[in-house]
Design an enzyme around this catalytic site. Structure first.
Site, short mmCIF file in Angstrom:
data_model
loop_
_atom_site.label_atom_id
_atom_site.label_comp_id
_atom_site.label_asym_id
_atom_site.label_seq_id
_atom_site.Cartn_x
_atom_site.Cartn_y
_atom_site.Cartn_z
N ARG A 74 -8.07 23.12 2.04
CA ARG A 74 -6.72 23.78 2.46
C ARG A 74 -7.18 25.09 2.49
O ARG A 74 -8.19 25.57 1.72
CB ARG A 74 -5.46 23.61 1.73
CG ARG A 74 -4.94 21.96 1.88
CD ARG A 74 -3.89 21.79 1.32
NE ARG A 74 -3.19 20.73 2.06
CZ ARG A 74 -3.42 19.40 1.57
NH1 ARG A 74 -3.95 19.15 0.39
NH2 ARG A 74 -2.83 18.26 2.04
N GLY A 104 -3.21 16.26 9.57
CA GLY A 104 -1.89 16.23 9.51
C GLY A 104 -0.89 17.28 10.36
O GLY A 104 -1.74 18.15 10.88
N GLY A 106 0.33 20.29 9.41
CA GLY A 106 -0.16 21.48 9.28
C GLY A 106 -1.42 21.69 9.85
O GLY A 106 -1.62 22.93 10.37
N THR A 128 -3.25 11.19 8.85
CA THR A 128 -2.35 11.43 7.67
C THR A 128 -1.65 10.11 7.13
O THR A 128 -1.46 9.38 8.04
CB THR A 128 -1.14 12.50 7.72
OG1 THR A 128 -0.23 12.20 6.72
CG2 THR A 128 -0.55 12.20 8.98
N ASP A 130 0.86 9.68 5.71
CA ASP A 130 2.46 9.71 5.78
C ASP A 130 3.03 9.04 7.11
O ASP A 130 4.15 9.03 7.11
CB ASP A 130 2.91 10.92 5.60
CG ASP A 130 2.51 11.48 4.33
OD1 ASP A 130 2.55 10.71 3.31
OD2 ASP A 130 2.34 12.67 4.12
N ARG A 165 11.53 -6.63 -16.64
CA ARG A 165 11.76 -5.22 -16.57
C ARG A 165 12.06 -4.89 -15.24
O ARG A 165 11.90 -5.42 -14.21
CB ARG A 165 9.98 -4.42 -16.84
CG ARG A 165 9.74 -4.70 -18.33
CD ARG A 165 8.56 -3.74 -18.69
NE ARG A 165 8.50 -3.73 -20.15
CZ ARG A 165 7.10 -3.93 -20.54
NH1 ARG A 165 5.98 -4.29 -19.62
NH2 ARG A 165 7.05 -4.02 -21.71
N GLU A 225 7.94 9.86 -3.27
CA GLU A 225 7.87 11.05 -3.99
C GLU A 225 8.75 12.21 -3.78
O GLU A 225 9.28 12.95 -4.58
CB GLU A 225 6.48 11.66 -4.35
CG GLU A 225 5.99 12.23 -3.14
CD GLU A 225 4.43 12.58 -3.08
OE1 GLU A 225 3.88 12.94 -4.32
OE2 GLU A 225 3.83 12.57 -1.96
#
Ligand code: ADP
Length: 321
Positions: A74, A104, A106, A128, A130, A165, A225
């Site tokens: 970055r 991606g 950006g 990416t 995503d 659980r 997230e």
């Protein structure tokens, strides 16, 4: 029309298949008789002149590897006009006439600014996990990442069932629920929580308690997230249901690993198209997929629009999950 040299770089978050795409760019350019440079470490490397000429052998033994041999980074300086000017100077120094950027949203935005200000032709490839780049229903790496998440959820289900659980699985996706939605549907999760869709935690907890009273042995909740932190959700669910609740944050394992067949093939197709396009004088486009076919998308449209979560996935989840 480019007759001298192009360059290829990867930028932003890495994703499995970036190597396959860069390899295809390099080999296609060489087959076309064009020089090809690799820019190492994203825009940071562009500014620091980490620019090296590649040959066919430079991309041997790579198609099966995750990550990116070019490295990625970055770079705050690239967000400034002076930074981009410095990057452009370095490209010109090497005689680079066009640039393929794999990254991606950006990274593609950065590329669109470089093209607008510097006039250098840019072709983008969406890289990416995503799957959130506008105009394409596929991004390089999304398939491998979703398969990694499904594999992990399968394993977590075994242990959740053994102990009766509730298992909360946090997957990546700050603003996009694609990974959570697809891995949740494919692994038979009971609930999928994504940033794009409202949810009612009280209702979910009441349903879970009722199902355990009827004999249910486990519940899997997949959460992106960006919708809610897995740990925060675990505390709320445990408190409200009084059922033993655990959280597993899949984290960076979702980015790594050998790319899937789909990611290798599609990344290779996109890499070839990108190299041929930039050499033939195409500018300011992103190549992606629409219904199984490679399509070109205007670069500025792609970076200025937000891709919505596929309503068909949301609908399917509402029926099956
Ligand atoms: P991704 O490409 O995975 O979305 P980032 O959003 O971190 O990753 O972007 C990667 C890099 O692209 C940034 O570090 C920066 O150098 C460049 N970049 C991102 N957004 C912009 C922008 N608005 N203008 C110029 N460069 C940008």
């Amino acid at each position: 029309m480019i007759t001298g040299a192009i360059a290829v770089m990867t930028s932003g978050g890495d994703s499995p298949g970036m190597n396959a795409a860069a390899r295809a760019v390099v080999r296609t350019a060489i087959a076309e008789g064009i020089k090809v440079f690799g820019i190492y470490n994203g825009y940071k490397g562009m500014l620091a002149d980490e620019i090296v000429e590649l040959n066919s052998r430079s991309v041997s033994d790579l198609i099966q590897r995750g990550g990116t041999f070019l490295g990625t980074a970055r770079c705050k300086e690239f967000k400034t006009v002076e930074g981009r000017r410095q990057g452009l100077d370095n490209l010109q120094k090497h005689g680079i006439e066009g640039l393929v950027i794999i990254g991606g949203d950006g990274s593609l935005t950065g590329g669109s600014m470089l093209s607008k200000e510097g006039g250098i032709p840019i072709v983008g490839l969406p890289g990416t996990i995503d799957n959130d780049v506008w105009g394409t229903d596929y991004t390089i790496g999304c398939d491998t990442a979703a398969n990694t998440a499904v594999d992990a959820i399968n394993k977590l289900r075994d242990t959740a069932s053994a102990h009766r659980r509730i298992m909360i699985v946090e997957v990546m996706g700050h603003t996009s629920g694609w990974l959570a939605m697809t891995s949740g549907i494919a692994s038979g999760a009971e609930y999928i929580i994504v940033p794009e869709v409202k949810y009612d935690i009280d209702e979910i907890c009441e349903e879970i308690v009722e199902s355990y009273n009827k004999g249910r042995r486990y519940t899997i909740i997949v959460v992106a997230e960006g919708a809610c932190s897995g740990v925060g959700l675990k505390n709320v669910v445990q408190e409200k249901t009084k059922i033993d609740t655990r959280v597993s944050i899949l984290g960076h394992i979702q980015r790594g690993g050998s790319p899937s067949l789909e990611d290798r093939i599609k990344a290779s197709m996109l890499g070839e198209r990108a190299a041929l396009a930039i050499i033939s004088g195409v500018n300011d486009v992103v190549f992606g997929f629409d219904e199984g076919k490679v399509v070109s998308i205007n670069l500025f449209d792609s970076v200025n629009n937000k891709k919505p979560l596929d309503p068909e996935l949301v609908r399917l989840a509402s029926v099956l999950v």
